[in-house]
Design an enzyme around this catalytic site. Sequence first.
Site, mmCIF file in Angstrom:
data_model
loop_
_atom_site.group_PDB
_atom_site.id
_atom_site.type_symbol
_atom_site.label_atom_id
_atom_site.label_comp_id
_atom_site.label_asym_id
_atom_site.label_seq_id
_atom_site.Cartn_x
_atom_site.Cartn_y
_atom_site.Cartn_z
ATOM 1 N N GLY A 174 42.145 -13.790 -3.460
ATOM 2 C CA GLY A 174 41.227 -13.639 -2.448
ATOM 3 C C GLY A 174 41.232 -12.445 -1.872
ATOM 4 C CB CYS A 175 40.758 -11.739 1.917
ATOM 5 S SG CYS A 175 40.616 -10.526 3.171
ATOM 6 C CG PHE A 176 41.839 -6.129 -0.186
ATOM 7 C CD1 PHE A 176 41.513 -6.410 1.288
ATOM 8 C CD2 PHE A 176 41.142 -5.470 -1.079
ATOM 9 C CE1 PHE A 176 40.390 -5.390 1.708
ATOM 10 C CE2 PHE A 176 40.211 -4.615 -0.526
ATOM 11 C CZ PHE A 176 39.917 -4.459 0.873
ATOM 12 C CD1 TRP A 177 42.130 -6.467 4.827
ATOM 13 C CD2 TRP A 177 40.959 -7.893 6.225
ATOM 14 N NE1 TRP A 177 40.920 -5.846 5.301
ATOM 15 C CE2 TRP A 177 40.213 -6.753 5.880
ATOM 16 C CE3 TRP A 177 40.376 -9.126 6.777
ATOM 17 C CZ2 TRP A 177 39.152 -6.637 6.433
ATOM 18 C CZ3 TRP A 177 39.380 -8.812 7.458
ATOM 19 C CH2 TRP A 177 38.475 -7.688 7.186
#
Length: 180
Positions: A14-17
Amino acid sequence: MERKNFEQMTVGGGCFWCTEAIFDQIKGVEKVVSGYSGGSVPGTPTYREVCSGLTGHAEVIQVTYDPAVVSFEDLLVIFMTSHDPTTLNRQGADRGTQYRSVIFYHNKNQKQIAEKVLNEMAPYYENPIVTELSPLQKFYPAEVNHQNYYANNPSQGYCTAVILPKLARLRQMHLNKLKQ
């Protein structure tokens, strides 16, 4: 001075953050870099291009770790329990191939360990695991404003709504693997 033999792992969930914030907490992890991998478009991709879904790249993190402190297998178990590996091209509200669940292995040993972890974890999920397992071809670091995103923006809406609950779950499931 003692010289450490660091290794690397490249995964997307998913989102790398989110994944960066999780792996920054793990004992033995030296560095986490957000970036892109898995696409076939020439040149260095940008966040905007990857978000279009047209590059084939996934948002990933590259983790540099000390295998004397934390094993690749343990890191993969943390990865598999920190996102939903049963949803194709989606994590929560984030949709598109850039948010796919993927393990980019660096060598044959990593591939074998990843296959083992995927097989061992399958019975714990109601739906089939759809995590892609592919050789790492090239890793492109993301732009500077995407590095250490949670650490630099802890009160940003996405961080409080999405990342904080993931970190709470990490503490609940893997407390013994966390940095002090």
